[in-house]
Scaffold this motif. Structure first.
Motif: not given
Length: 119
Positions: A43-53
């Protein structure tokens, strides 16, 4: 949630034998876990890393807990309804009671010292 992973086009990875199967909030009742997912949301210049079940049934399509917040340097100041992301973005946290909220505020790329939020 499996349906949300499919909707977003996120590959569901089979569980490894070493994976710890998550339980529900009571710590005992198992979730119907079908795999894992790894994704990066931008979102915009933010990278959010998700690792889940990935599970069959859940009240919300995606739950991001403390590991997600830690990995992505997210800090919440609940009493002020603020959320800092990666030390530079300040957003109003989604309200607990959205029907009582008249506006949402977002200030992106604002430098804020997390310690300044502590009273």
């Amino acid at each position: 949630l499996e349906a949300e992973a499919i909707r977003l086009g996120i590959k569901i990875i089979p569980l490894d034998q070493a994976d710890k199967i998550p339980n529900q909030a009571d710590g005992k009742s198992p979730l119907h876990t079908i795999g894992a997912a790894i994704a990066t949301f931008t979102r915009d210049d933010l990278n959010l890393i998700f690792h889940g079940y990935v599970v069959k049934a859940l009240a919300q399509p995606i739950l991001c807990g403390l590991p997600f917040m830690d990995r992505n340097k997210i800090v919440q100041h609940i009493s002020r309804d603020l959320m800092m992301v990666q030390g530079r973005s300040v957003m109003e946290d989604p309200p607990i009671y959205p029907e009582n909220t008249f506006s949402m505020v977002q200030e992106v790329n604002t430098k804020v010292d997390p310690l300044s939020l502590i009273e």
